[in-house]
Design a protein around this motif. Structure first.
Motif, mmCIF file in Angstrom:
data_model
loop_
_atom_site.group_PDB
_atom_site.id
_atom_site.type_symbol
_atom_site.label_atom_id
_atom_site.label_comp_id
_atom_site.label_asym_id
_atom_site.label_seq_id
_atom_site.Cartn_x
_atom_site.Cartn_y
_atom_site.Cartn_z
ATOM 1 N N VAL B 272 0.840 -1.197 0.000
ATOM 2 C CA VAL B 272 0.000 0.000 0.000
ATOM 3 C C VAL B 272 0.870 1.240 0.000
ATOM 4 O O VAL B 272 1.974 1.251 0.545
ATOM 5 C CB VAL B 272 -0.939 0.038 1.231
ATOM 6 N N TRP B 273 0.344 2.295 -0.663
ATOM 7 C CA TRP B 273 1.037 3.580 -0.668
ATOM 8 C C TRP B 273 0.002 4.687 -0.816
ATOM 9 O O TRP B 273 -1.152 4.399 -1.171
ATOM 10 C CB TRP B 273 2.090 3.630 -1.778
ATOM 11 N N GLY B 280 7.775 6.377 -6.755
ATOM 12 C CA GLY B 280 8.988 6.617 -7.520
ATOM 13 C C GLY B 280 10.184 6.071 -6.786
ATOM 14 O O GLY B 280 10.078 5.600 -5.652
ATOM 15 N N GLY B 281 11.304 6.138 -7.409
ATOM 16 C CA GLY B 281 12.573 5.798 -6.771
ATOM 17 C C GLY B 281 12.639 4.380 -6.261
ATOM 18 O O GLY B 281 12.099 3.453 -6.863
ATOM 19 N N HIS B 282 13.288 4.246 -5.120
ATOM 20 C CA HIS B 282 13.518 2.922 -4.580
ATOM 21 C C HIS B 282 12.223 2.219 -4.212
ATOM 22 O O HIS B 282 12.114 1.001 -4.310
ATOM 23 C CB HIS B 282 14.428 3.019 -3.361
ATOM 24 N N LEU B 287 8.617 -2.383 -4.878
ATOM 25 C CA LEU B 287 7.310 -2.926 -5.236
ATOM 26 C C LEU B 287 7.440 -3.855 -6.433
ATOM 27 O O LEU B 287 6.864 -4.954 -6.453
ATOM 28 C CB LEU B 287 6.332 -1.786 -5.552
ATOM 29 N N ALA B 288 8.223 -3.432 -7.403
ATOM 30 C CA ALA B 288 8.411 -4.276 -8.586
ATOM 31 C C ALA B 288 9.040 -5.613 -8.207
ATOM 32 O O ALA B 288 8.629 -6.675 -8.682
ATOM 33 C CB ALA B 288 9.280 -3.551 -9.613
ATOM 34 N N VAL B 289 10.020 -5.553 -7.338
ATOM 35 C CA VAL B 289 10.673 -6.790 -6.890
ATOM 36 C C VAL B 289 9.652 -7.701 -6.216
ATOM 37 O O VAL B 289 9.584 -8.899 -6.488
ATOM 38 C CB VAL B 289 11.822 -6.475 -5.907
#
Lengths: 295, 295
Positions: B272-273, B280-282, B287-289
């Motif tokens: 969640v965000w 963005g960024g790390h 999340l992609a990982v």
DNA sequence: CTGACTCATAGCCCAAGGGTATGACCTGTT
DNA sequence: AACAGGTCATACCCTTGGGCTATGAGTCAG
């Protein structure tokens, strides 16, 4: 600085969480209370984390402590597998029950079964011999071991057998490998055309793989399953490994499985014993444990 | 006598297997060759096993050595999870990327994801805060962390979310428990009527369980998932635990899953965000990982 | 206010494990 | 045949981590 935490400190942490006080944990480990206190302090200093909440009514784990304690327990469990396995390996001469197993079984299943067996038959000393499936069959035939575990597709002549577990080889890559984002399964031809990280010739895993896809192109040839596994995690390339060896990595994302079409990579792990004879004693119990834990 | 082997010796063993000589392994560990030699001897003495075959052209592992080395590597891997996790836990203040996670994610998935993230973004310092799902949502809303991971069934308002992993609770017992030999699945009523080893009130696992079966009868109430797991393995009784926590035990037979009819014990683990904002960024990379390693 | 419990600190001591120096052994080269 | 370069083991010294006992500070219940 930043030394690795020693195992006994991890055990202490776990015990503090379970028993609720440093002193009780100290008694459980058979060390003095001050030693436990100092040990815990150095553990906290090494990890640079507050792990336990000390109070006059005892100590409890902080949130960080609970989490670390859970990780610690997994370390201790793996160490337990190692120790159980080592004890079984060392037996051989004076063991009360001698068994032989091929690599896959010996690495991933035998220590658990033996630990379970010993929980019931207390103090039983088990000897475990590790070789390839062919030698296991020989040892069983010559009655040098009471029970054997093999991973070959066919049952060697002169032996009774019972399937005790299923295994399957899986194509695995590191999470950032392009194959981890494929939308359609690999074909057998693609797999055969790609250089792989493989075990050395003669290993059961390599045999099974070559039987399924024909010749493979070695990208890197390593001497143990986990060496292959590490190489893959470090991005060396794809490998084909037993799911028993990589299931934890698949679950927590250290490795990703790539589906393959048109290949049967399943295999059975079987217990074998001299035909005719009926299994008795500890060997029968061990077989029962193995069968039961497979389902 | 019979002291636990220390971790560095295990690492040495693994390195000898990989590098083919005690001296090279010593250099890799940044110790002198005689130290490595002595260390290896004491490891062999402690385990009472011959692990390495020494020769003038280098050293290789014996059969026992290869097997033990594989077990050792698993110990080291778990220790690695602990250290990665501990580093993330300690961050919090000066971390370059702050995330919060509920227990299940923090214990079983976050260390792997973070390790993977750091393999790409070298030297990145990640701070991980561990709390319950509600607090995670708060932290995200107040932007105290860039990304959160929760295990609650619904997405808290004001947050974007993305499913990153599947989880499922499973009824597990020790292998010698009568339920392990059942031929037909449990019913929900049977489960509700049986005293269980459970987590304390307020834990996510306990919540999910009670939501599914109604009230449970605690047989034993313990403060961490792995404490429950140990209790079950020691025969205390059945428990209902996340498959993430017990998959390894199920595979090697230390625990047995009992099928249940008529209960949905699945749950999603979600990232969640803050809604509106684009990641963005790390945080986006992490999340992609996470998403990638879930499939 | 005292006893029973918690934990921490101080001081002592031992042994495990590190380092250097050296020697035995094998192999391939000169 | 002798030597250079690799292997590993042994002998020796020294530092230190972690054990112990003794003691004290703090909290709580009777």
């Amino acid at each position: 600085m930043s030394q690795p935490p020693d195992v006994e400190s991890l055990r202490l942490l776990v015990l503090v969480g379970e028993l609720g006080s440093l002193g009780r944990a100290a008694r459980a480990l058979d060390i003095s209370q001050p030693s436990a206190s100092k040990r815990m302090s150095t553990l906290e200093r090494r990890l640079r984390l507050e792990l336990v909440e000390r109070g006059p009514g005892g100590s409890s784990l902080t949130t960080a402590g609970r989490v670390v304690s859970d990780w610690a327990r997994r370390v201790l469990d793996e160490l337990d597998v190692l120790l159980t396995g080592a004890e079984a390996l060392r037996g051989e001469r004076d063991a009360e029950l001698r068994v032989a197993a091929s690599m896959t079984v010996a690495e991933h299943l035998a220590p658990g079964w033996i630990a379970e067996l010993r929980r019931n038959a207390d103090g039983l000393y088990v000897g475990l011999q590790v070789t390839n499936s062919g030698t296991v069959a020989d040892l069983v035939r010559r009655s040098e071991v009471a029970l054997g575990f093999i991973e070959s597709p066919s049952v060697p002549p002169g032996l009774n057998s019972r399937r005790v577990a299923a295994d399957r080889l899986a194509v695995v890559v590191a999470p950032h490998h392009p194959w981890s984002r494929r939308r359609r399964p690999l074909t057998a031809a693609e797999l055969a055309a790609t250089p792989l990280v493989v075990r050395e010739l003669g290993s059961g895993t390599r045999d099974t793989l070559e039987r399924a896809v024909g010749a493979v192109q070695p990208l890197l040839e390593l001497g143990s399953t986990t060496a292959v596994r590490s190489a893959v995690m470090n991005g060396a390339g794809p490998a084909v490994l037993s799911v028993l060896a990589v299931q934890a990595d698949l679950a927590d994302g250290r490795l990703v499985e790539v589906p393959v079409d048109g290949l049967d990579l399943r295999r059975s792990l079987r217990a074998v014993w001299p035909s005719g004879r009926k299994l008795g004693g500890h060997a029968a119990t061990l077989l029962a444990v193995a069968v039961r834990s497979s389902q």
